[in-house]
Enzyme design. Structure first.
Site, PDB file in Angstrom:
ATOM      1  N   ARG A 109       0.853  -1.205   0.000  1.00 44.51           N
ATOM      2  CA  ARG A 109       0.000   0.000   0.000  1.00 44.51           C
ATOM      3  C   ARG A 109       0.883   1.247   0.000  1.00 44.51           C
ATOM      4  O   ARG A 109       2.108   1.152   0.128  1.00 44.51           O
ATOM      5  CB  ARG A 109      -0.948   0.000   1.197  1.00 44.51           C
ATOM      6  CG  ARG A 109      -0.262  -0.119   2.545  1.00 44.51           C
ATOM      7  CD  ARG A 109      -1.293  -0.435   3.625  1.00 44.51           C
ATOM      8  NE  ARG A 109      -0.685  -0.671   4.931  1.00 44.51           N
ATOM      9  CZ  ARG A 109      -0.562   0.268   5.871  1.00 44.51           C
ATOM     10  NH1 ARG A 109      -0.984   1.489   5.652  1.00 44.51           N
ATOM     11  NH2 ARG A 109      -0.016  -0.024   7.032  1.00 44.51           N
ATOM     12  N   ARG A 164       2.741  -7.471   5.613  1.00 45.41           N
ATOM     13  CA  ARG A 164       2.357  -8.201   6.833  1.00 45.41           C
ATOM     14  C   ARG A 164       0.903  -8.594   6.766  1.00 45.41           C
ATOM     15  O   ARG A 164       0.492  -9.552   7.383  1.00 45.41           O
ATOM     16  CB  ARG A 164       2.586  -7.326   8.080  1.00 45.41           C
ATOM     17  CG  ARG A 164       4.034  -7.031   8.353  1.00 45.41           C
ATOM     18  CD  ARG A 164       4.156  -6.138   9.550  1.00 45.41           C
ATOM     19  NE  ARG A 164       3.398  -4.899   9.395  1.00 45.41           N
ATOM     20  CZ  ARG A 164       3.286  -3.959  10.313  1.00 45.41           C
ATOM     21  NH1 ARG A 164       3.883  -4.108  11.474  1.00 45.41           N
ATOM     22  NH2 ARG A 164       2.591  -2.868  10.071  1.00 45.41           N
ATOM     23  N   TYR A 186      11.059   9.038  15.011  1.00 53.23           N
ATOM     24  CA  TYR A 186      10.994   8.843  13.547  1.00 53.23           C
ATOM     25  C   TYR A 186      12.131   9.588  12.839  1.00 53.23           C
ATOM     26  O   TYR A 186      12.799   9.033  11.956  1.00 53.23           O
ATOM     27  CB  TYR A 186       9.622   9.347  13.089  1.00 53.23           C
ATOM     28  CG  TYR A 186       9.316   9.216  11.623  1.00 53.23           C
ATOM     29  CD1 TYR A 186       8.941   7.994  11.072  1.00 53.23           C
ATOM     30  CD2 TYR A 186       9.363  10.333  10.784  1.00 53.23           C
ATOM     31  CE1 TYR A 186       8.619   7.889   9.728  1.00 53.23           C
ATOM     32  CE2 TYR A 186       9.039  10.235   9.434  1.00 53.23           C
ATOM     33  CZ  TYR A 186       8.666   9.009   8.912  1.00 53.23           C
ATOM     34  OH  TYR A 186       8.352   8.901   7.577  1.00 53.23           O
TER      35      TYR A 186
HETATM   36  N1  NAP Z   1       3.406   9.459   3.881  1.00 51.22           N
HETATM   37  C1  NAP Z   1       4.332  10.374   4.121  1.00 51.22           C
HETATM   38  O1  NAP Z   1       4.033  11.564   4.300  1.00 51.22           O
HETATM   39  C2  NAP Z   1       5.785   9.983   4.135  1.00 51.22           C
HETATM   40  C3  NAP Z   1       6.731  11.019   4.097  1.00 51.22           C
HETATM   41  C4  NAP Z   1       8.085  10.693   4.106  1.00 51.22           C
HETATM   42  C5  NAP Z   1       8.481   9.375   4.173  1.00 51.22           C
HETATM   43  N2  NAP Z   1       7.554   8.388   4.227  1.00 51.22           N
HETATM   44  C6  NAP Z   1       8.042   7.015   4.302  1.00 51.22           C
HETATM   45  O2  NAP Z   1       7.586   6.287   3.197  1.00 51.22           O
HETATM   46  C7  NAP Z   1       7.500   4.900   3.547  1.00 51.22           C
HETATM   47  C8  NAP Z   1       6.120   4.383   3.164  1.00 51.22           C
HETATM   48  O3  NAP Z   1       5.153   5.087   3.927  1.00 51.22           O
HETATM   49  P1  NAP Z   1       3.625   5.287   3.478  1.00 51.22           P
HETATM   50  O4  NAP Z   1       3.331   6.723   3.605  1.00 51.22           O
HETATM   51  O5  NAP Z   1       3.373   4.568   2.229  1.00 51.22           O
HETATM   52  O6  NAP Z   1       2.929   4.587   4.745  1.00 51.22           O
HETATM   53  P2  NAP Z   1       1.811   3.471   4.872  1.00 51.22           P
HETATM   54  O7  NAP Z   1       0.743   3.653   3.860  1.00 51.22           O
HETATM   55  O8  NAP Z   1       1.471   3.519   6.329  1.00 51.22           O
HETATM   56  O9  NAP Z   1       2.599   2.120   4.510  1.00 51.22           O
HETATM   57  C9  NAP Z   1       3.603   1.641   5.354  1.00 51.22           C
HETATM   58  C10 NAP Z   1       4.102   0.333   4.807  1.00 51.22           C
HETATM   59  O10 NAP Z   1       5.154  -0.145   5.666  1.00 51.22           O
HETATM   60  C11 NAP Z   1       4.815  -1.458   6.088  1.00 51.22           C
HETATM   61  N3  NAP Z   1       5.336  -1.738   7.417  1.00 51.22           N
HETATM   62  C12 NAP Z   1       5.201  -1.008   8.545  1.00 51.22           C
HETATM   63  N4  NAP Z   1       5.804  -1.631   9.575  1.00 51.22           N
HETATM   64  C13 NAP Z   1       6.333  -2.786   9.094  1.00 51.22           C
HETATM   65  C14 NAP Z   1       7.064  -3.859   9.640  1.00 51.22           C
HETATM   66  N5  NAP Z   1       7.392  -3.907  10.949  1.00 51.22           N
HETATM   67  N6  NAP Z   1       7.444  -4.878   8.836  1.00 51.22           N
HETATM   68  C15 NAP Z   1       7.119  -4.872   7.518  1.00 51.22           C
HETATM   69  N7  NAP Z   1       6.419  -3.889   6.940  1.00 51.22           N
HETATM   70  C16 NAP Z   1       6.025  -2.862   7.720  1.00 51.22           C
HETATM   71  C17 NAP Z   1       3.300  -1.511   6.065  1.00 51.22           C
HETATM   72  O11 NAP Z   1       2.883  -2.861   6.015  1.00 51.22           O
HETATM   73  P3  NAP Z   1       1.426  -3.329   6.562  1.00 51.22           P
HETATM   74  O12 NAP Z   1       0.450  -3.032   5.456  1.00 51.22           O
HETATM   75  O13 NAP Z   1       1.598  -4.745   6.848  1.00 51.22           O
HETATM   76  O14 NAP Z   1       1.141  -2.498   7.775  1.00 51.22           O
HETATM   77  C18 NAP Z   1       3.007  -0.742   4.792  1.00 51.22           C
HETATM   78  O15 NAP Z   1       3.197  -1.559   3.670  1.00 51.22           O
HETATM   79  C19 NAP Z   1       7.789   4.810   5.043  1.00 51.22           C
HETATM   80  O16 NAP Z   1       9.134   4.438   5.247  1.00 51.22           O
HETATM   81  C20 NAP Z   1       7.560   6.231   5.507  1.00 51.22           C
HETATM   82  O17 NAP Z   1       8.295   6.522   6.667  1.00 51.22           O
HETATM   83  C21 NAP Z   1       6.207   8.658   4.198  1.00 51.22           C
END
Ligand code: NAP
Length: 233
Positions: A12, A34, A139
């Site tokens: 996702r 997961r 974070y």
């Molecule tokens: N959204 C933002 O504003 C933003 C900004 C800067 C950086 N980021 C970074 O971009 C990356 C993706 O974030 P996103 O915004 O797409 O968030 P998200 O929609 O919450 O997705 C997070 C993903 O990480 C997985 N995950 C979390 N904990 C895990 C674990 N212990 N083991 C394996 N998988 C795990 C989740 O898997 P499940 O589906 O199983 O929970 C999900 O696939 C992250 O590293 C985040 O820090 C996001």
């Protein structure tokens, strides 16, 4: 030739956009998840806080589509809290997933790249890494740690033609920002020259470039995709 790609947390949000973008470019893409597996991509169960699951997941990907040639370490989470209310568990769990989790996956997948004398590793950090953010000391510490980690590996693995780069997204339209108050989101956007959230596809485009053959002389770089939010940081 399609390359063997692995994207952690690719079911996702940003990870799914990255996986779809690389699959569209012609690569063979696997994701870890997961919970709900995405349609149309090889999905392997993996919680990155568990070294045994990381080993099993990479072993399975190697068996099905060959040694990982492109690794995108994207899985990550938040547990926001002001310092005086932040528990030790709030801090260590975010470090365990967002920093040590990346170490586990990179170490396991890099084995094949070193052997093959080539590969691409892209880590997903955040604009918060160097700017800091109220309530995100855990974070930001983890995301800043990724930059030193990547640059050390760029030096170690460069002689084997493995590049290691970081993409640093600003606030991006995914489930992760649901916990952020409207006020905080508005304040961040007010400080973003382009004045809007990133789309996951815009982050994916930067990853796709760094993973491409054209980016063969780029390593140890941090590429912001943040609408200008972290300029000067
Ligand atoms: N959204 C933002 O504003 C933003 C900004 C800067 C950086 N980021 C970074 O971009 C990356 C993706 O974030 P996103 O915004 O797409 O968030 P998200 O929609 O919450 O997705 C997070 C993903 O990480 C997985 N995950 C979390 N904990 C895990 C674990 N212990 N083991 C394996 N998988 C795990 C989740 O898997 P499940 O589906 O199983 O929970 C999900 O696939 C992250 O590293 C985040 O820090 C996001």
């Amino acid at each position: 030739m399609p390359r063997s790609v692995l994207v952690t947390g690719g079911n996702r949000g940003i990870g799914l956009a990255i996986a779809r973008s690389l699959a569209e470019a012609g690569d063979t893409v696997a994701v870890t998840c997961r919970t709900d597996p995405p349609e149309g991509l090889l999905a392997v169960r993996c919680d990155v806080t568990d070294p045994a699951q990381v080993d099993e997941a990479v072993t399975e990907v190697e068996r099905v589509q060959g040694p990982v040639e492109v690794l995108v370490a994207n899985a990550g989470m938040t547990k926001d809290q002001l310092l005086l209310r932040m528990t030790e568990e709030d801090f260590t769990s975010v470090l365990d997933t967002n920093l040590t989790g990346v170490f586990r996956v990179v170490k396991r997948a890099a084995r094949g790249m070193v052997r093959a004398r080539g590969g691409r590793i892209v880590l997903i950090s955040s604009a918060v890494a160097l700017r800091g953010e109220t309530g995100q000391a855990n974070y930001a510490a983890a995301k800043a740690g990724l930059i030193g980690f990547a640059r050390s590996l760029a030096r170690e693995l460069g002689p084997r033609a493995v590049t290691v780069n970081v993409v640093s997204p600003g606030l991006t339209h995914t489930a992760m920002i649901a916990g952020l108050s409207q006020g905080r989101q508005a304040a961040i956007l007010a400080d973003t020259p382009l004045g809007r959230l990133a789309r996951p596809e815009e982050v994916a485009a930067a990853v796709r470039f760094l993973a491409s053959p054209e980016a063969g002389f780029i390593t140890g770089a941090v590429l912001p995709v943040d609408g200008g939010a972290a300029m000067g940081h």
